[in-house]
Design a protein around this motif. Structure first.
Motif, PDB file in Angstrom:
ATOM      1  N   MET A   1       0.843  -1.181   0.000  1.00  0.00           N
ATOM      2  CA  MET A   1       0.000   0.000   0.000  1.00  0.00           C
ATOM      3  C   MET A   1       0.890   1.246   0.000  1.00  0.00           C
ATOM      4  N   ILE A   2       0.528   2.201  -0.813  1.00  0.00           N
ATOM      5  CA  ILE A   2       1.288   3.444  -0.905  1.00  0.00           C
ATOM      6  C   ILE A   2       0.872   4.360   0.229  1.00  0.00           C
ATOM      7  N   GLU A   3       1.836   4.865   0.951  1.00  0.00           N
ATOM      8  CA  GLU A   3       1.531   5.798   2.031  1.00  0.00           C
ATOM      9  C   GLU A   3       1.615   7.218   1.484  1.00  0.00           C
ATOM     10  N   ILE A   4       0.609   7.996   1.790  1.00  0.00           N
ATOM     11  CA  ILE A   4       0.529   9.366   1.300  1.00  0.00           C
ATOM     12  C   ILE A   4       0.642  10.304   2.492  1.00  0.00           C
ATOM     13  N   ALA A   5       1.611  11.202   2.425  1.00  0.00           N
ATOM     14  CA  ALA A   5       1.795  12.175   3.503  1.00  0.00           C
ATOM     15  C   ALA A   5       0.665  13.194   3.478  1.00  0.00           C
ATOM     16  N   ARG A   6       0.301  13.674   4.626  1.00  0.00           N
ATOM     17  CA  ARG A   6      -0.765  14.666   4.726  1.00  0.00           C
ATOM     18  C   ARG A   6      -0.303  15.991   4.133  1.00  0.00           C
ATOM     19  N   LYS A   7      -1.167  16.563   3.303  1.00  0.00           N
ATOM     20  CA  LYS A   7      -0.911  17.867   2.692  1.00  0.00           C
ATOM     21  C   LYS A   7      -2.165  18.695   2.929  1.00  0.00           C
ATOM     22  N   ASP A   8      -2.068  19.723   3.735  1.00  0.00           N
ATOM     23  CA  ASP A   8      -3.270  20.480   4.073  1.00  0.00           C
ATOM     24  C   ASP A   8      -3.669  21.491   3.006  1.00  0.00           C
ATOM     25  N   ALA A   9      -2.761  22.326   2.587  1.00  0.00           N
ATOM     26  CA  ALA A   9      -3.106  23.411   1.671  1.00  0.00           C
ATOM     27  C   ALA A   9      -3.250  22.893   0.240  1.00  0.00           C
ATOM     28  N   TRP A  10      -4.320  23.320  -0.401  1.00  0.00           N
ATOM     29  CA  TRP A  10      -4.542  22.964  -1.799  1.00  0.00           C
ATOM     30  C   TRP A  10      -4.066  24.123  -2.667  1.00  0.00           C
ATOM     31  N   LYS A  11      -3.326  23.803  -3.692  1.00  0.00           N
ATOM     32  CA  LYS A  11      -2.874  24.816  -4.649  1.00  0.00           C
ATOM     33  C   LYS A  11      -3.903  24.926  -5.775  1.00  0.00           C
ATOM     34  N   GLU A  12      -3.895  26.065  -6.441  1.00  0.00           N
ATOM     35  CA  GLU A  12      -4.837  26.291  -7.535  1.00  0.00           C
ATOM     36  C   GLU A  12      -4.681  25.229  -8.622  1.00  0.00           C
ATOM     37  N   LYS A  13      -3.440  24.862  -8.906  1.00  0.00           N
ATOM     38  CA  LYS A  13      -3.177  23.848  -9.932  1.00  0.00           C
ATOM     39  C   LYS A  13      -3.803  22.510  -9.547  1.00  0.00           C
ATOM     40  N   GLU A  14      -3.744  22.171  -8.254  1.00  0.00           N
ATOM     41  CA  GLU A  14      -4.342  20.920  -7.785  1.00  0.00           C
ATOM     42  C   GLU A  14      -5.868  20.963  -7.901  1.00  0.00           C
ATOM     43  N   ASP A  15      -6.452  22.114  -7.588  1.00  0.00           N
ATOM     44  CA  ASP A  15      -7.900  22.272  -7.758  1.00  0.00           C
ATOM     45  C   ASP A  15      -8.298  22.056  -9.211  1.00  0.00           C
ATOM     46  N   LEU A  16      -7.523  22.594 -10.125  1.00  0.00           N
ATOM     47  CA  LEU A  16      -7.822  22.445 -11.549  1.00  0.00           C
ATOM     48  C   LEU A  16      -7.708  20.986 -11.986  1.00  0.00           C
ATOM     49  N   ILE A  17      -6.694  20.304 -11.510  1.00  0.00           N
ATOM     50  CA  ILE A  17      -6.521  18.883 -11.847  1.00  0.00           C
ATOM     51  C   ILE A  17      -7.698  18.074 -11.310  1.00  0.00           C
ATOM     52  N   LEU A  18      -8.085  18.352 -10.070  1.00  0.00           N
ATOM     53  CA  LEU A  18      -9.212  17.651  -9.465  1.00  0.00           C
ATOM     54  C   LEU A  18     -10.491  17.914 -10.256  1.00  0.00           C
ATOM     55  N   ALA A  19     -10.760  19.167 -10.560  1.00  0.00           N
ATOM     56  CA  ALA A  19     -11.980  19.517 -11.296  1.00  0.00           C
ATOM     57  C   ALA A  19     -11.983  18.882 -12.681  1.00  0.00           C
ATOM     58  N   GLU A  20     -10.872  18.944 -13.365  1.00  0.00           N
ATOM     59  CA  GLU A  20     -10.774  18.360 -14.709  1.00  0.00           C
ATOM     60  C   GLU A  20     -11.016  16.855 -14.659  1.00  0.00           C
ATOM     61  N   THR A  21     -10.442  16.207 -13.675  1.00  0.00           N
ATOM     62  CA  THR A  21     -10.605  14.759 -13.540  1.00  0.00           C
ATOM     63  C   THR A  21     -12.058  14.397 -13.255  1.00  0.00           C
ATOM     64  N   VAL A  22     -12.684  15.104 -12.346  1.00  0.00           N
ATOM     65  CA  VAL A  22     -14.074  14.810 -11.995  1.00  0.00           C
ATOM     66  C   VAL A  22     -14.992  15.051 -13.198  1.00  0.00           C
ATOM     67  N   LEU A  23     -14.825  16.178 -13.870  1.00  0.00           N
ATOM     68  CA  LEU A  23     -15.688  16.491 -15.011  1.00  0.00           C
ATOM     69  C   LEU A  23     -15.481  15.511 -16.161  1.00  0.00           C
ATOM     70  N   THR A  24     -14.242  15.116 -16.396  1.00  0.00           N
ATOM     71  CA  THR A  24     -13.956  14.141 -17.450  1.00  0.00           C
ATOM     72  C   THR A  24     -14.612  12.806 -17.134  1.00  0.00           C
ATOM     73  N   CYS A  25     -14.531  12.390 -15.895  1.00  0.00           N
ATOM     74  CA  CYS A  25     -15.182  11.137 -15.488  1.00  0.00           C
ATOM     75  C   CYS A  25     -16.688  11.223 -15.631  1.00  0.00           C
ATOM     76  N   MET A  26     -17.264  12.365 -15.267  1.00  0.00           N
ATOM     77  CA  MET A  26     -18.712  12.535 -15.401  1.00  0.00           C
ATOM     78  C   MET A  26     -19.132  12.433 -16.864  1.00  0.00           C
ATOM     79  N   LYS A  27     -18.376  13.075 -17.744  1.00  0.00           N
ATOM     80  CA  LYS A  27     -18.695  13.024 -19.167  1.00  0.00           C
ATOM     81  C   LYS A  27     -18.642  11.598 -19.692  1.00  0.00           C
ATOM     82  N   ALA A  28     -17.743  10.799 -19.122  1.00  0.00           N
ATOM     83  CA  ALA A  28     -17.590   9.409 -19.546  1.00  0.00           C
ATOM     84  C   ALA A  28     -18.597   8.483 -18.876  1.00  0.00           C
ATOM     85  N   GLY A  29     -19.441   9.047 -17.993  1.00  0.00           N
ATOM     86  CA  GLY A  29     -20.447   8.249 -17.324  1.00  0.00           C
ATOM     87  C   GLY A  29     -19.934   7.505 -16.101  1.00  0.00           C
ATOM     88  N   LYS A  30     -18.753   7.868 -15.632  1.00  0.00           N
ATOM     89  CA  LYS A  30     -18.196   7.239 -14.433  1.00  0.00           C
ATOM     90  C   LYS A  30     -18.727   7.946 -13.189  1.00  0.00           C
TER      91      LYS A  30
END
Length: 110
Positions: A1-30
């Protein structure tokens, strides 16, 4: 299992990646859960953190894009799939009616 360190602050670039990923999945019916899993790999955050960020902060900002993505997802459904969904509904109703009939017969024969 990959351990992920806690990262509290979200950067704008990360928000964009998250939004793009979610919207792309929605368009694909996921599902959004699948989107959070995909985003978690890209962002090296947990799916739970991605879901929390999306639901608490980003979803409101992307309301119009979400509606558009859902419409595209619906329009991607082929006529054959829609026909199969209708047939499945008929079979589900028939099965439900059959179950009710069996219960009725069992009670009547007690």
């Amino acid at each position: 299992m990959i351990e992920i360190a806690r990262k509290d602050a979200w950067k704008e670039k990360e928000d964009l990646i998250l939004a793009e990923t979610v919207l792309t999945c929605m368009k694909a019916g996921k599902t959004q859960l699948k989107a959070f899993e995909e985003a978690s790999v890209k962002l090296k955050r947990t799916p739970r953190a991605c879901g929390f960020r999306w639901n608490k902060v980003l979803r409101k900002k992307y309301d119009g894009s979400i509606r558009e993505a859902r419409q595209k997802s619906d329009s991607c459904t082929s006529p054959d799939t829609k026909e199969l969904e209708k047939k499945m509904e008929v079979w589900e109703r028939a099965w439900s009616d059959l179950e009710q009939f069996v219960r009725y017969v069992r009670q009547a024969t007690k």
